[in-house]
Scaffold this motif. Structure first.
Motif, mmCIF file in Angstrom:
data_model
loop_
_atom_site.group_PDB
_atom_site.id
_atom_site.type_symbol
_atom_site.label_atom_id
_atom_site.label_comp_id
_atom_site.label_asym_id
_atom_site.label_seq_id
_atom_site.Cartn_x
_atom_site.Cartn_y
_atom_site.Cartn_z
ATOM 1 N N ALA A 97 -9.213 -5.548 11.727
ATOM 2 C CA ALA A 97 -9.536 -6.966 11.530
ATOM 3 C C ALA A 97 -9.959 -7.241 10.090
ATOM 4 O O ALA A 97 -9.638 -8.287 9.520
ATOM 5 N N VAL A 98 -10.684 -6.311 9.478
ATOM 6 C CA VAL A 98 -11.210 -6.525 8.126
ATOM 7 C C VAL A 98 -10.186 -6.171 7.057
ATOM 8 O O VAL A 98 -9.970 -6.939 6.100
ATOM 9 N N PHE A 99 -9.532 -5.015 7.203
ATOM 10 C CA PHE A 99 -8.645 -4.519 6.145
ATOM 11 C C PHE A 99 -7.158 -4.652 6.475
ATOM 12 O O PHE A 99 -6.310 -4.455 5.605
ATOM 13 N N GLY A 100 -6.828 -4.974 7.740
ATOM 14 C CA GLY A 100 -5.436 -5.039 8.152
ATOM 15 C C GLY A 100 -5.001 -3.740 8.796
ATOM 16 O O GLY A 100 -5.574 -2.674 8.547
ATOM 17 N N GLY A 101 -3.997 -3.835 9.645
ATOM 18 C CA GLY A 101 -3.522 -2.662 10.369
ATOM 19 C C GLY A 101 -2.328 -2.020 9.712
ATOM 20 O O GLY A 101 -1.873 -2.430 8.636
ATOM 21 N N ALA A 102 -1.800 -0.994 10.370
ATOM 22 C CA ALA A 102 -0.639 -0.276 9.861
ATOM 23 C C ALA A 102 0.611 -1.138 9.992
ATOM 24 O O ALA A 102 0.695 -2.014 10.850
ATOM 25 N N GLY A 103 1.586 -0.893 9.134
ATOM 26 C CA GLY A 103 2.847 -1.623 9.205
ATOM 27 C C GLY A 103 2.880 -2.820 8.286
ATOM 28 O O GLY A 103 1.842 -3.293 7.815
ATOM 29 N N PRO A 104 4.073 -3.351 8.038
ATOM 30 C CA PRO A 104 4.224 -4.468 7.098
ATOM 31 C C PRO A 104 3.567 -5.758 7.557
ATOM 32 O O PRO A 104 3.240 -6.617 6.745
ATOM 33 N N LYS A 105 3.363 -5.923 8.858
ATOM 34 C CA LYS A 105 2.754 -7.150 9.371
ATOM 35 C C LYS A 105 1.280 -6.978 9.721
ATOM 36 O O LYS A 105 0.664 -7.877 10.276
ATOM 37 N N GLY A 106 0.719 -5.832 9.387
ATOM 38 C CA GLY A 106 -0.641 -5.529 9.789
ATOM 39 C C GLY A 106 -1.703 -6.422 9.180
ATOM 40 O O GLY A 106 -2.809 -6.539 9.724
ATOM 41 N N THR A 107 -1.390 -7.063 8.044
ATOM 42 C CA THR A 107 -2.376 -7.910 7.372
ATOM 43 C C THR A 107 -2.235 -9.390 7.727
ATOM 44 O O THR A 107 -2.970 -10.217 7.191
#
Length: 282
Positions: A97-107
């Motif tokens: 939630a804070v830094f974004g997840g894995a993958g191109p759409k994670g943020t």
């Protein structure tokens, strides 16, 4: 760049690597814990399918799974380990939630919001498990059916409560169908390190991912339908938690076999969660 700067840079990289490794361990422990809960729920539901559990018996939900664990040797210790593992899952979701997840759409904002919602869920699950381990048997083992009725009754008493419950129920139906469709379409592969998996591991994960994700989605969708019915009829008792939703399958024609299939599917989702503990991209 002088030697001191190189040293500081190296230390920073080492710290970030250690932080990432710790989060990965926490996340994988969380997936393992989630898998254990779903396997136990599936086992309990299978017993209910063939008449080994009445309405006064064990609940086919998280509370029932905790009771099952508590009855085993070293049950309290197992519950503490389970609660800590769920805390690891919550911490990983918070990082997404804070830094974004894995993958191109994670943020993407929607992904971050979903991660935040999952974080809240796992914080509650961790708290309830640890409280249960500490002796508060009304915390982690509370009936999902009673909790669902209580929440529905409260919301129905609000201005516009019928609409809120109805929209929420429709959202759960949509979420359940989305889970099932994604499972059938093998969308879960996008979050797995498939390149690091053998062909046998991929086939194994696909079978349990499809079966488990479809069963889980069906249970969610049916529970959402009951919430919509509760809203339309303005009767909180029409809403059902996981246990009552599963028992509804048993009351249909060929019900025991249908519930058995759903139960095996939920257990399969547990095994699929264990696959995530090994192969998930963190």
């Amino acid at each position: 760049m002088d030697a001191q700067a190189w040293t500081l840079r190296g230390r920073g990289q080492a710290a970030r690597a250690a932080h990432s490794h710790a989060l990965a361990v926490a996340a994988r422990a969380g997936f393992a814990a989630r898998g254990l809960i779903y396997v136990l729920v599936g086992v309990i539901a299978l017993r209910i399918a063939f008449g080994q559990g009445g309405h006064g018996g064990q609940q086919a939900d998280r509370g029932g799974a905790l009771e099952e664990l508590a009855a085993r040797p070293f049950g309290a210790a197992l519950l503490v380990v389970l609660g800590v593992a769920l805390a690891g899952m919550a911490l990983w979701r918070l990082s997404e939630a804070v830094f974004g997840g894995a993958g191109p759409k994670g943020t993407e904002p929607s992904k971050r919001a979903a991660a935040a919602g999952r974080c809240v869920f796992y914080v509650f699950a961790c708290y309830s498990v640890l409280m249960y381990a500490a002796g508060d048997r009304g915390s982690g083992s509370g009936s999902s059916d009673r909790q669902t009725h209580d929440v529905t009754a409260t919301v129905l008493g609000w201005p516009g409560g019928q609409w809120i419950v109805g929209v929420a129920g429709a959202g759960v139906v949509a979420a359940g169908l989305w889970m099932a469709v994604r499972a059938v379409r093998l969308k879960f592969r996008e979050k797995l390190r498939t390149a690091a998996m053998s062909a046998r591991a991929r086939r194994f994960t696909d079978v349990f991912g499809v079966a488990g994700g479809t069963a889980r989605g069906v249970v969610f969708a049916v529970a959402g339908v009951f919430a919509v019915v509760a809203a339309v009829r303005h009767r909180a008792g029409e809403a059902k938690g996981m246990d009552d939703t599963l028992r509804t399958f048993r009351d249909l024609p060929a019900g025991p076999w249908l519930l058995a299939a759903i139960a095996l599917g939920l257990a399969a989702f547990g095994v699929f969660s264990w696959c995530n503990a090994r192969w998930r991209r963190i």
